[in-house]
Each structure stands twice: as structure tokens, then as C-alpha cells.
Design an enzyme around this catalytic site. Structure first.
Site: not given
Ligand code: C5P
Length: 397
Positions: A209, A287, A305-307, A324, A338, A342
């Protein structure tokens, strides 16, 4: 905030020298005693009389002045300061202090001093971007010199770019922080994640991103300034390492996750990274070739995984966990959810819209969200966001 503090203010030659008068006024308002030192060329831009009148102090300028040496030797002048500020710092002066040249009073003081130093560069954009200047600044940072600015904007010479003197209030506030390190934050171990992650598709391609890593980088700098023990886990980025921080470079979300978990226990976690939520399930070992008989390419993604969540749920959970969140719609509802999902203590929320896209920018407009409510912050620099976040952290820890 600066009561009983003595600040040696070195003014070097440059069009921004006149702004040092405002800095003197502000530092004195905050309670500091300001002892000004002027280089010969700075006197071309601002008069010693104005500097003396505003600081209510003698202006020091001569290395071999009999009066100065009998009243206060240059070594004593350097040693008695709680902080030395160079404002504005010219490219030439930065080179001198980097090389250890002492051919006038100002540069000799820098050599003789063993106190904290804050450098506020101001120069033409090409001079700031010149490799020689960049190398010198990098070297000085690794030696522990603190920098503030320069800002990006239009300059006296008519060009636009990086090189403007930082805002006077920012310089004053950075001085306050350097001279009043928070006892609550000092020596606390903070883990910060920053930057994007690269999720391999095959050995030559990846999914990523737009995150530049600037916000997390600014937070790491602010935490180092606050005397914290900082570990920055950084995804791929062009930014330089933060002097004074342990920097662990990672590429993918899995690597970032592993590095973070391995760093527990920590006192604080600030998850600023724009971690990819998904990764290609089976990245190609070679490739992947373009197939001629189809216009489509299906890639199956698997959840990363959600750190942030895993740190928040960790059995050695940091005392404070801050995340964030970038949202494009239904901001309030999404953020509330969230926060719960979280299990973190606060979220710094970016509302991404046509008029506000913080990716890569030097500024950011965010909101501070806890279970007590949503506090919108104005459009400010990423450094200022970092500072506000540290103020909040100090209340929470
Ligand atoms: O769920 P979302 O991606 O919006 O959450 C953003 C927050 O969660 C950020 O603090 C980000 O660093 C963190 N995060 C994470 N690991 C992921 C995804 C997001 O730590 N896999």
C-alpha cells in the site's frame, strides 16, 4: 517550563536569522535565560543590538576577546548551558560541527560543549538536498545531536521545497521537551511498528500500500527525545533509521508479526504500520508467467495475523497499546468497533477523503479515540501528531 535553564543560542548566517529574535522572545517567555552567540555572517542579517535587547544579555561573538575571556571563558560559556540551540543553522555551520572545525567562537563552543544540542537548519532547498549536507546531518544525528525541521514550503529565494526554518513554536517546544524529559516515559520500552508491508506474489512481485512510514518514524524520534527505549519495527521504506532507536527491518506482515511477538514484554506498543490484511496464499516460487489465453489472473489471498490485536491479547501485554486506523466511511461506528475488536487502549484515526490523504504527506489530520470518546485534532505536522500522542501516553502510563 524553562525556568532556571540557560540556553546558549548560536545564530549563524542566513536570511532566517531574523527569526531567531522571535525564538529569543519565546524562550524567555518560557523562563529561560538566553545567552546569544553570533557568527560574523549572522550580523549581516540581524543586528547584535536587537539580539542583545531582546535577550537582555551580552552578545558573544569573538573567540579571542579579552573581556569575554576574563568575564566568561568560552569553555565555561559552553559548559554552563543546559542546552545549545543553533538557529538558524547554515549548511556551512553544519559542515563545521560535523568536521570538528573550531575557527570562531560559535564553532569552538560546539566542540567544547558536552551538553544537549538542538539544530534548526535553514537553507536553500538544493543546499539542504546536497549529498554533502545530507551526509553531515546523518553523521550528526548518529552522534546524538537533535534536529528540528527544516520544513517544506516557499523560501526567501523564491524556490519551493525543504529548507525553511522550522516553526519557532516547534523549536521552543522541542527545547522544552529536551530539557524536561518526562519521568513517566523515561527508560520505558516502546515498540513501534511503521511503514507498509510487502506481501510476495512471486520472487519479483508483491502487494503493498501507499504508506511512507513517516508518521511512525516521527513517533519513534519523539519517543527517543523523551528518553524512552525505542524499538522500531519498520516495513520497507526510504526513510533513514532513527538515531537512538533499535531498528528492525522487515518486509512482510508475517515477519513484522514475528519480530513484534519476539519483543514482548514491552511497556508500550504503538502500531502505526499499514499492515496488509491479506497475503497471497501460495506465492510463486518462480516468476509467474503471463498466460496468453486469458485476461484474468486469480490470486487467492489468506488473512495475515493481526499484530495489534495479538499484542493486545498477549499474556505479556504492554501496559498501553495504541493503534492507528484509516477509515473512508462510517468512521465513528467502525472505529468504536475496532477499539473493542482489537482490545487496544486508544486508536489514532485518519479519515481518508478526497481532501485528506495522509499517505506520504508531511501533515496529518487525525482523531484520538478511546472508550471515553473521540477528540478531533487539527491538521498538523506528523511531528506534532507524535508529540500530542506522547502527551496522551504520559497520562495513560
Ligand atoms: O484493521 P485495520 O487494518 O484497519 O487496523 C489498523 C490498525 O491495526 C493499525 O494500528 C495497524 O498497525 C494494525 N494492524 C496490525 N496487523 C494487521 C492489520 C492491522 O497490526 N494485520
Amino acid at each position: 517550563m524553562l525556568k532556571n535553564k540557560t540556553i546558549l543560542l548560536i545564530i549563524t548566517g542566513g536570511i532566517a536569522a531574523y527569526k531567531s529574535l522571535d525564538l529569543i522572545r519565546r524562550l524567555r517567555e518560557l523562563g529561560a535565560e538566553v545567552r546569544p552567540v553570533m557568527t560574523k555572517s549572522s550580523a549581516q542579517f540581524v543586528t547584535p543590538l536587537s539580539v542583545s535587547a531582546l535577550s537582555e544579555s551580552k552578545v558573544y561573538g569573538e573567540l579571542f576577546s579579552l573581556t569575554d575571556e576574563s568575564e566568561m571563558g568560552h569553555i565555561r560559556l559552553a559548559r554552563e548551558a543546559d542546552l545549545i540551540i543553533v538557529c538558524p543553522a547554515s549548511a556551512d555551520f553544519i559542515t563545521k560541527i560535523c568536521r570538528g572545525i573550531g575557527d570562531d567562537l560559535a564553532s569552538t563552543l560546539m566542540l567544547a560543549a558536552d551538553t544537549k544540542m538542538l539544530i534548526a537548519p535553514a537553507m536553500n532547498v538544493k543546499m539542504w538536498e546536497n549529498g554533502a549536507t545530507s551526509d553531515n546531518v546523518r553523521t550528526l544525528k548518529t552522534r546524538g545531536h537533535h534536529f528540528v525541521g527544516p520544513d517544506v514550503g516557499s523560501m526567501a529565494c523564491g524556490e519551493i521545497g525543504a529548507g525553511r526554518l522550522a516553526d519557532i513554536e516547534e523549536i521552543a517546544q522541542k527545547s522544552v521537551r529536551l530539557l524536561n524529559p518526562s519521568e513517566k516515559l523515561k527508560d520505558k520500552h516502546v515498540l513501534i511498528t511503521a511503514g507498509p508491508t510487502h506481501e510476495p506474489i512471486d520472487p519479483v512481485r508483491y502487494m503493498a500500500n501507499n504508506s511512507s512510514g513517516k508518521q511512525g518514524h516521527a513517533i519513534a524520534v519523539a519517543c527517543v527525545d523523551a528518553g524512552m527505549k525505542v524499538t522500531l519495527v519498520m516495513g520497507p521504506s526510504h526513510l533513514e533509521d532513527v538515531p537512538g532507536a533499535d531498528v528492525i527491518h522487515v518486509s512482510s506482515a508475517l515477519e513484522m508479526h514475528e519480530a513484534c511477538m519476539g519483543l514482548m514484554p514491552a511497556d508500550v506498543a504503538i502500531c502505526c504500520a499499514a499492515v496488509a490484511d491479506w497475503r497471497p496464499e501460495s506465492p510463486g516460487k518462480q516468476k509467474i508467467k503471463k498466460e496468453e489465453n486469458t485476461d484474468h489472473w486469480d490470486i487467492r489471498f489468506i488473512k495475515n495475523p493481526d499484530i495489534l490485536r495479538d499484542l493486545s491479547m498477549h499474556k505479556k501485554r504492554p501496559k498501553v497499546v495504541i493503534g492507528f486506523a484509516a477509515e473512508t466511511d462510517k468512521v465513528e461506528a467502525n472505529v468504536k468497533q475496532k477499539l473493542l475488536k482489537k482490545n487496544c487502549d486508544a486508536l489514532v484515526v485518519n479519515e481518508i477523503s478526497d481532501w485528506h490523504d495522509p499517505f506520504g504527506s508531511d501533515n496529518n489530520q487525525v482523531g484520538w479515540v478511546t472508550n471515553k470518546g473521540h477528540e478531533p485534532w487539527p491538521l498538523i505536522t506528523k511531528q506534532e501528531v507524535a508529540q500530542r500522542l506522547l502527551d496522551k501516553l504520559e497520562e495513560m502510563i
